[in-house]
Each structure stands twice: as C-alpha cells, then as structure tokens.
Design an enzyme around this catalytic site. Structure first.
Site, mmCIF file in Angstrom:
data_model
loop_
_atom_site.group_PDB
_atom_site.id
_atom_site.type_symbol
_atom_site.label_atom_id
_atom_site.label_comp_id
_atom_site.label_asym_id
_atom_site.label_seq_id
_atom_site.Cartn_x
_atom_site.Cartn_y
_atom_site.Cartn_z
ATOM 1 N N LYS A 54 91.454 -40.261 10.926
ATOM 2 C CA LYS A 54 91.603 -40.598 12.346
ATOM 3 C C LYS A 54 91.609 -42.117 12.535
ATOM 4 O O LYS A 54 92.452 -42.658 13.250
ATOM 5 C CB LYS A 54 90.466 -39.961 13.161
ATOM 6 C CG LYS A 54 90.662 -38.450 13.359
ATOM 7 C CD LYS A 54 89.411 -37.744 13.879
ATOM 8 C CE LYS A 54 89.657 -36.230 13.931
ATOM 9 N NZ LYS A 54 88.467 -35.444 14.260
ATOM 10 N N GLN A 98 82.429 -36.425 15.774
ATOM 11 C CA GLN A 98 82.908 -35.413 14.828
ATOM 12 C C GLN A 98 81.927 -34.245 14.728
ATOM 13 O O GLN A 98 80.723 -34.446 14.547
ATOM 14 C CB GLN A 98 83.129 -36.054 13.447
ATOM 15 C CG GLN A 98 83.763 -35.159 12.417
ATOM 16 C CD GLN A 98 85.203 -34.758 12.744
ATOM 17 O OE1 GLN A 98 85.923 -35.468 13.409
ATOM 18 N NE2 GLN A 98 85.606 -33.593 12.269
ATOM 19 N N ASP A 121 88.772 -35.613 22.973
ATOM 20 C CA ASP A 121 88.762 -34.312 22.286
ATOM 21 C C ASP A 121 89.008 -33.169 23.279
ATOM 22 O O ASP A 121 89.362 -32.059 22.877
ATOM 23 C CB ASP A 121 87.372 -34.075 21.677
ATOM 24 C CG ASP A 121 87.362 -34.211 20.165
ATOM 25 O OD1 ASP A 121 88.397 -33.942 19.534
ATOM 26 O OD2 ASP A 121 86.299 -34.560 19.622
HETATM 27 N N1 GUN Z 1 85.644 -30.820 13.831
HETATM 28 C C1 GUN Z 1 86.708 -30.044 13.495
HETATM 29 N N2 GUN Z 1 87.737 -30.258 14.332
HETATM 30 C C2 GUN Z 1 87.319 -31.189 15.215
HETATM 31 C C3 GUN Z 1 87.958 -31.828 16.315
HETATM 32 O O1 GUN Z 1 89.100 -31.573 16.685
HETATM 33 N N3 GUN Z 1 87.188 -32.746 16.972
HETATM 34 C C4 GUN Z 1 85.905 -33.034 16.609
HETATM 35 N N4 GUN Z 1 85.249 -33.930 17.330
HETATM 36 N N5 GUN Z 1 85.300 -32.454 15.601
HETATM 37 C C5 GUN Z 1 86.024 -31.539 14.903
#
Ligand code: GUN
Length: 297
Positions: A54, A98, A121
């Site tokens: 990311k 995350q 998100d």
């Molecule tokens: N863990 C797995 N997929 C995601 C996501 O799309 N966003 C976040 N913040 N954590 C994740």
C-alpha cells in the site's frame, strides 16, 4: 471453452496511471498533496506485505505515505491516541488501520474512532450506512475493485444473477449491497451464500456472476459453476512456499477446472489483489479532494 483471464494487474496499472495524472493536476492547479497514513500493529506476515504494498503503491502515483508500525503489545489507549492525532493532521487525508489487530484490542473501537471523512477503507458505520443508501464516496476497497473488474470484463450487471459466497464485513456484505443498488454497473439480482446455506450449489449454478470470498481453497469447484459465468475469486490462501521462499498463493476457486467452464475468471495472484490497493489510492484522492473543497461528501 476456456475462459478469458481477467488481469487485475493490467486494469490496476491503467487506473493507477489515470490517478497519477489526477494527483499531478491536483498539486499543480490546487496545491493539494493527498496523503495516506497506514497503521500496522505487530508483524503478521500477510499484514506486513499488504501495508508495504500500500505504501509503495501510494508513492508510485505521487501520494504522500505516512507509515506507522507499532509493537504487537501496544495498548488500545495508545492506538486510539495515534488515531486521534492522525484525525487532526491536515497532511493526512486517509487513515488505514490494517486488520486484524491483536486480540487485546477491540477492532471496532479503533475503526469507529477514525474520522469518517478520512475512512478510506469505508469500514466506519457512517460509511457503511452511506453505502447501503447508495451515497458512498468511500466504497470498501476490495468490493470496489471487484465491481471494476466485472465491468471491465464486459459482463452486463443489470438484471444479472449475481451470487456471492461469503458474508464478511470486508467483502461479502458490501459487494452484495453495492451490486443491488439501482445504479450503473450494478442493478443485479443478488444472492448471498454462507456457512449456514442449506444447498450452496443450488444458488451458485444460477450465477451469471459468481463472487467467491469464502477463505477456503477450492470452496468452488467446476460442478458448482454455470457454463459461461464470470467468476471473481477473492480468496488469498497461503498454501505453502515456492522454491525461492515466497508464499505460494491460491484462491477459493478451483481455477484450473473452473476456467474450462466460465467465460471469464480472475487469477490468484494477479486478480482482485492489485485492485484493492488501487481502490484505496482512489479513495485517498477522493478524500483529499473533499478536504480541499473540490467535491462534497
Ligand atoms: N485486512 C485485510 N483486508 C483489509 C483491508 O481492506 N483493509 C484493512 N484495513 N485491513 C485489511
């Protein structure tokens, strides 16, 4: 018939190029530099690799990236303090914490503390509500990527039988909600299957579009797929290591068999994965535009 392979990698590359141009224009014309803060707690290998990707993706298209890596034993209170700091930092347009978080931390307490206008998100209840009523500016990233792939594969969505396997808050529920909206690129007849479903195959066999987010390798086999269907495999299962020591990935769909039956299918890796990060960048650009008064939330 062998299915067309839908390359999420190619679609993601095209969208990232568009975003890069948009970011350059935002800087030049409006002095806006969009910024994303990522928060990683602990050292879960999958989470480390997602957060690294990311950060790298953001920098690639000219976004500022602020990465916060915290020890697994950080207290909930200290994590909330960091979220508060990021909420009040004008350089930060988007905040991503995350998941999963360590067991001693309540995920929802943290997610609910994020300013909804920075919730790139799309996990905050305010944004989940906006999604349900069709007014979302931050659709959750994986479902947004799935929708984009369905559309770019040329699969008509209006009136299509769309079956989702899995009902997670991150994928199954939001993609179902998005695809049933009376809107372009949606307007499908949506069915959601889950572990409580009595006869999953009964439903999957009707699907013109099958979205699989079960978290189980080979949850969908060829006998469960209608000939000519578009199949989107959201699974990321680590099924061992390659000779070079990298994680070997497999989706939730029996790819080799299903590709002989479907008309289009996403691979794992290289399907939905690259799209998720791209949609996160898109949401961050939207958040920066909203913060700069260029669009309204
Ligand atoms: N863990 C797995 N997929 C995601 C996501 O799309 N966003 C976040 N913040 N954590 C994740």
């Amino acid at each position: 018939m062998t299915a067309t392979i839908i390359s999420g990698k190619e679609v993601a590359t095209a969208i990232r190029a568009e975003l890069k141009a948009e970011v350059a224009e935002l800087k030049e014309k409006h002095g806006i530099q969009p910024g994303l803060a990522t928060v990683l707690v602990g050292e879960d290998p999958a989470s480390v690799s997602y957060v690294t990707a990311k950060g790298r993706g953001c920098e690639e298209i000219g976004l500022a990236s602020f990465q916060h890596t915290l020890p697994a034993d950080i207290s909930q209170e200290d994590l909330l303090k960091l979220v508060d700091k990021l909420n009040n930092d004008p350089k930060v347009d988007g905040i991503l914490v995350q998941l999963p978080l360590p067991k001693h931390i309540d995920d929802n307490k943290i997610l609910y503390a994020i300013n909804p206008d920075k919730d790139v998100d799309g996990f905050h209840p305010v944004n989940v509500g906006r999604l349900v009523i069709g007014e979302s500016i931050f659709p959750p990233c994986t479902p947004a990527g799935i929708q984009e792939l369905i559309v770019r594969a040329g699969t008509p969505t209006k009136g299509a039988e769309l079956v989702v396997v899995g009902r997670s808050n991150i994928v199954g529920k939001p993609i179902a909600v998005m695809m049933l909206q009376k809107a372009p690129n949606a307007n499908s007849t949506v069915t959601v299957c889950h572990t409580g479903s009595r006869d999953m195959t009964l439903h999957t066999l009707r699907a013109d579009i099958l979205v699989v987010a079960a978290g189980v390798p080979k949850a969908v086999t060829a006998d469960m797929v209608k000939p000519g269907a578009t199949v989107i495999d959201v699974g990321v299962n680590r099924i061992g290591t390659t000779a070079s020591g990298k994680a070997k990935l497999a989706g939730d769909v029996d790819f080799e068999a299903v590709k002989e039956k479907a008309s289009a299918i996403t691979p794992v890796p290289g399907g939905v994965g690259p799209m998720t990060i791209t949609m996160l960048m898109k949401n961050t650009v939207m958040a920066a535009k909203a913060a700069g008064g260029l669009i309204k939330i």
